[in-house]
Design a protein around this motif. Structure first.
Motif, PDB file in Angstrom:
ATOM      1  N   TYR A 158     -52.368   1.192 -69.261  1.00 27.17           N
ATOM      2  CA  TYR A 158     -51.559   0.365 -70.171  1.00 27.17           C
ATOM      3  C   TYR A 158     -51.621   0.811 -71.620  1.00 27.17           C
ATOM      4  O   TYR A 158     -51.066   0.127 -72.495  1.00 27.17           O
ATOM      5  N   ASP A 159     -52.361   1.885 -71.879  1.00 26.70           N
ATOM      6  CA  ASP A 159     -52.459   2.376 -73.239  1.00 26.70           C
ATOM      7  C   ASP A 159     -53.012   1.291 -74.179  1.00 26.70           C
ATOM      8  O   ASP A 159     -52.642   1.219 -75.344  1.00 26.70           O
ATOM      9  N   ARG A 227     -45.105  -3.881 -73.418  1.00 25.27           N
ATOM     10  CA  ARG A 227     -45.556  -3.915 -74.823  1.00 25.27           C
ATOM     11  C   ARG A 227     -45.853  -2.499 -75.323  1.00 25.27           C
ATOM     12  O   ARG A 227     -45.451  -2.103 -76.404  1.00 25.27           O
ATOM     13  N   ALA A 228     -46.554  -1.711 -74.486  1.00 27.42           N
ATOM     14  CA  ALA A 228     -46.911  -0.342 -74.913  1.00 27.42           C
ATOM     15  C   ALA A 228     -45.670   0.525 -75.022  1.00 27.42           C
ATOM     16  O   ALA A 228     -45.505   1.280 -75.988  1.00 27.42           O
ATOM     17  N   SER A 229     -44.760   0.387 -74.048  1.00 29.24           N
ATOM     18  CA  SER A 229     -43.621   1.313 -74.049  1.00 29.24           C
ATOM     19  C   SER A 229     -42.675   1.026 -75.214  1.00 29.24           C
ATOM     20  O   SER A 229     -41.969   1.927 -75.670  1.00 29.24           O
ATOM     21  N   ALA A 230     -42.687  -0.214 -75.705  1.00 27.39           N
ATOM     22  CA  ALA A 230     -41.837  -0.534 -76.862  1.00 27.39           C
ATOM     23  C   ALA A 230     -42.250   0.277 -78.099  1.00 27.39           C
ATOM     24  O   ALA A 230     -41.463   0.507 -79.001  1.00 27.39           O
ATOM     25  N   LYS A 231     -43.526   0.720 -78.111  1.00 27.78           N
ATOM     26  CA  LYS A 231     -44.032   1.489 -79.273  1.00 27.78           C
ATOM     27  C   LYS A 231     -43.587   2.955 -79.235  1.00 27.78           C
ATOM     28  O   LYS A 231     -43.637   3.646 -80.227  1.00 27.78           O
ATOM     29  N   PHE A 232     -43.230   3.435 -78.014  1.00 30.47           N
ATOM     30  CA  PHE A 232     -42.970   4.875 -77.898  1.00 30.47           C
ATOM     31  C   PHE A 232     -41.526   5.214 -78.245  1.00 30.47           C
ATOM     32  O   PHE A 232     -40.614   4.492 -77.858  1.00 30.47           O
ATOM     33  N   ASP A 233     -41.361   6.366 -78.899  1.00 26.74           N
ATOM     34  CA  ASP A 233     -40.019   6.900 -79.055  1.00 26.74           C
ATOM     35  C   ASP A 233     -39.900   8.039 -78.038  1.00 26.74           C
ATOM     36  O   ASP A 233     -40.346   9.164 -78.279  1.00 26.74           O
ATOM     37  N   SER A 240     -49.057  16.934 -78.303  1.00 31.67           N
ATOM     38  CA  SER A 240     -50.177  17.153 -77.382  1.00 31.67           C
ATOM     39  C   SER A 240     -51.080  15.916 -77.255  1.00 31.67           C
ATOM     40  O   SER A 240     -51.847  15.816 -76.319  1.00 31.67           O
ATOM     41  N   ASP A 241     -50.979  14.967 -78.211  1.00 36.07           N
ATOM     42  CA  ASP A 241     -51.880  13.815 -78.124  1.00 36.07           C
ATOM     43  C   ASP A 241     -51.242  12.600 -77.425  1.00 36.07           C
ATOM     44  O   ASP A 241     -51.753  11.489 -77.507  1.00 36.07           O
ATOM     45  N   MET A 242     -50.128  12.833 -76.708  1.00 34.09           N
ATOM     46  CA  MET A 242     -49.484  11.700 -76.029  1.00 34.09           C
ATOM     47  C   MET A 242     -50.382  11.125 -74.931  1.00 34.09           C
ATOM     48  O   MET A 242     -51.116  11.855 -74.264  1.00 34.09           O
ATOM     49  N   SER A 243     -50.271   9.803 -74.754  1.00 34.40           N
ATOM     50  CA  SER A 243     -51.114   9.137 -73.759  1.00 34.40           C
ATOM     51  C   SER A 243     -50.555   9.346 -72.345  1.00 34.40           C
ATOM     52  O   SER A 243     -49.422   9.825 -72.185  1.00 34.40           O
ATOM     53  N   VAL A 244     -51.334   8.936 -71.347  1.00 25.22           N
ATOM     54  CA  VAL A 244     -50.893   9.065 -69.949  1.00 25.22           C
ATOM     55  C   VAL A 244     -49.611   8.260 -69.737  1.00 25.22           C
ATOM     56  O   VAL A 244     -48.625   8.760 -69.178  1.00 25.22           O
ATOM     57  N   LEU A 245     -49.595   7.014 -70.220  1.00 27.55           N
ATOM     58  CA  LEU A 245     -48.419   6.170 -70.008  1.00 27.55           C
ATOM     59  C   LEU A 245     -47.177   6.762 -70.682  1.00 27.55           C
ATOM     60  O   LEU A 245     -46.085   6.776 -70.103  1.00 27.55           O
ATOM     61  N   GLN A 246     -47.393   7.267 -71.886  1.00 32.23           N
ATOM     62  CA  GLN A 246     -46.284   7.888 -72.613  1.00 32.23           C
ATOM     63  C   GLN A 246     -45.716   9.075 -71.812  1.00 32.23           C
ATOM     64  O   GLN A 246     -44.513   9.251 -71.699  1.00 32.23           O
ATOM     65  N   ARG A 247     -46.620   9.860 -71.251  1.00 28.08           N
ATOM     66  CA  ARG A 247     -46.192  11.043 -70.487  1.00 28.08           C
ATOM     67  C   ARG A 247     -45.459  10.615 -69.211  1.00 28.08           C
ATOM     68  O   ARG A 247     -44.457  11.221 -68.820  1.00 28.08           O
TER      69      ARG A 247
END
Ligand code: HEM
Length: 468
Positions: A158-159, A227-233, A240-247
């Motif tokens: 869930y980041d 909630r976490a995905s709303a933060k990602f563009d 290279s520092d993207m989180s697992v969920l972001q990836r």
């Protein structure tokens, strides 16, 4: 092959050892109500044959009660996608490749070392608060370790940190509901999937309880992933520092599927890692000489100032640490092994196994305590896992057949969380040992092997301050 009609699975590991002793290295059990034939294999060479014949989409055994919830109760959410554990064929492979990319890449796991280290540092503080006047941990210490794992793994799924390590968690908090739900689902899945499935005939209390816990887990997972995905563009260039969920979301932007994968990460990671962490701490507490050797190694590698974060370089340097973990996984493994349903006719041992007709149970953990594979198997000897050249009083584990020790399974469907699991347990052990000396001053802990092997007697570790 023998025909066996009894079904006493009180302790899976004892039962499988009794089968091996009585019937030999390959055992078939037929006429199981509502189930395929079961073939248990206890020979590493035959185990290798099982994996060679697993095909491009290995089939493990569907968690049928989970399937029931996902297909019959909440098809509106799952929409035909059953998740990593239950999917089969191309749909499994597609989802699995999305998960493999972030979870099995060393560089991604390394990003998490400082974050997971912070969770372990918080756990070490909690331990201090939990100690009684005899410097012992409370009876329910296993639950506290469970909270540490859930807190670490929610970073991956869930980041975010769920807040499990707060003392006196409110019973209505997301963290507490999540803890109760995962525990419940694991326990009930064993009853529903491995015992006679009465719930398929009428809705039992156990099934209703599983549905309630699954609903809770889904509601909370959905909240955190959204909630976490709303933060990602997700359209911005990758870094290279993207989180697992972001990836995961960049590879498949459907948040519903990310929620399902997140729940499967928790389902696969929490109980397995918690029980393994218990095994490691217990083995070290019972073997003070090995604990001291590890402590000395850690002191020479890890920064003395506890406010400095651990890095992947520190963990990579600590060879004895990994050896201590592997040896605990050998003596007190959490999973019994794994299962495959072969998609093609195969010969296992001297027996013909027709395709799709049997679940082949690869019960590696039964082999771990046999002297023929690991000499002095009942002794905790981490040195057996060290490389050639390092002294060891017994034959090294590297000389055992390569299909003997498979704590994370094998082949295309093997555990995708292995690197995370080692890293999490390593940070926990480092932080615990640098702060405390662990002792075990009670009769041996009792373990029960069901879906996983777990401690069933209190874990009253004595925890003494190192710096006093
Ligand atoms: C010491 C800890 C762990 C142990 C011993 C363990 C062991 C296993 C085993 C034996 C399997 C079955 C593999 C096979 O059939 O070949 C498995 C599958 C799986 N594990 Fe782990 N695991 C651990 C930690 C984790 C962690 C930390 C995660 C996630 C962060 C995780 C996620 C999964 C998933 C998603 C699967 C299903 C894979 C699939 O069906 O494709 N596990 N694990």
């Amino acid at each position: 092959m023998p025909y066996i009609s009894s079904w006493d699975t009180t302790d899976f590991l004892k039962w499988s050892k009794a089968m091996l002793d009585e019937y030999g290295k390959i055992v078939k059990i037929s006429n199981l109500p509502g189930r395929k034939d079961m073939i248990m294999v206890f020979d590493p060479a035959v185990i290798a044959e099982v994996f060679k014949n697993e095909g491009p989409y290995p089939v493990r055994f569907k968690f049928e009660a989970v399937h029931y919830f996902r297909e019959k109760i909440r098809p509106d959410f799952y929409d035909g996608f059953e998740g990593i554990f239950n999917e089969a064929g191309e749909s499994w492979l597609k989802a699995r490749l999305i998960l493999n990319q972030p979870m099995m890449t060393v560089a991604v796991v390394n990003i998490y070392v400082p974050k997971v280290d912070q969770v372990s540092k918080d756990f070490v503080k909690l331990v201090k608060a939990l100690r009684n006047e005899k410097m012992e941990m409370p009876d329910n210490f296993k639950n506290e370790i469970f909270k540490w794992t859930l807190e670490s793994i929610s970073l991956i799924a869930y980041d975010t940190r769920l807040g499990c390590l707060k003392q006196n968690l409110d019973k209505d908090s997301d963290a507490q509901i999540m803890i109760d739900s995962i525990d419940n689902i694991f326990e009930l899945t064993y009853d529903l999937d491995l015992k006679i499935p009465f719930w398929k005939v009428f809705p039992t209390k156990t099934l209703k309880s599983l549905i309630d816990s699954s609903e809770n887990m889904l509601r909370i997972s959905q909240k955190y992933v959204e909630r976490a995905s709303a933060k990602f563009d997700l359209d911005a260039p990758g870094t290279s520092d993207m989180s697992v969920l972001q990836r995961i979301l960049r590879l498949d932007p459907d948040t519903k599927r990310a929620v399902i994968m997140g729940m499967d990460i928790l389902f696969g990671g929490v109980d397995t890692t918690s029980n393994t962490a218990v095994s490691v701490l217990y083995c070290l507490a019972c073997n003070p000489d090995k604990q001291e050797k590890l402590y000395q190694e850690l002191k020479s590698i890890v920064p003395a100032d506890p406010s400095e974060n651990l890095t992947s370089e520190h963990l990579a340097k600590s060879k004895y640490l990994r050896a201590c973990i592997k040896e605990a996984m050998r003596m007190l493994p959490a999973p019994n092994g794994t299962i495959r349903t072969l998609p093609q006719d195969a010969i296992l041992g001297n027996y013909f196994i027709p395709k799709d007709r049997a679940d082949v149970w690869v019960f590696n953990s039964t082999l771990y305590m046999l002297d023929e594979h690991f000499p002095d198997a009942d002794k905790y000897i981490p040195e057996r896992w060290l490389r050639e050249g390092e002294s060891c009083p017994v034959r090294k584990a590297s000389e055992a057949h390569p299909y003997t020790f498979l704590p994370f399974g094998r082949g295309l469907r093997q555990c995708p969380g292995m690197r995370f699991a080692y890293m999490e347990i390593e940070t926990l052990v480092v932080r615990m040992l640098l702060e405390y000396k662990l002792e075990w001053n009670h009769p041996p802990v009792k373990f029960l092997s069901r879906m996983l092997r777990t401690a069933v007697s209190p874990l009253n570790f004595t925890v003494l301050d190192r710096n006093k």
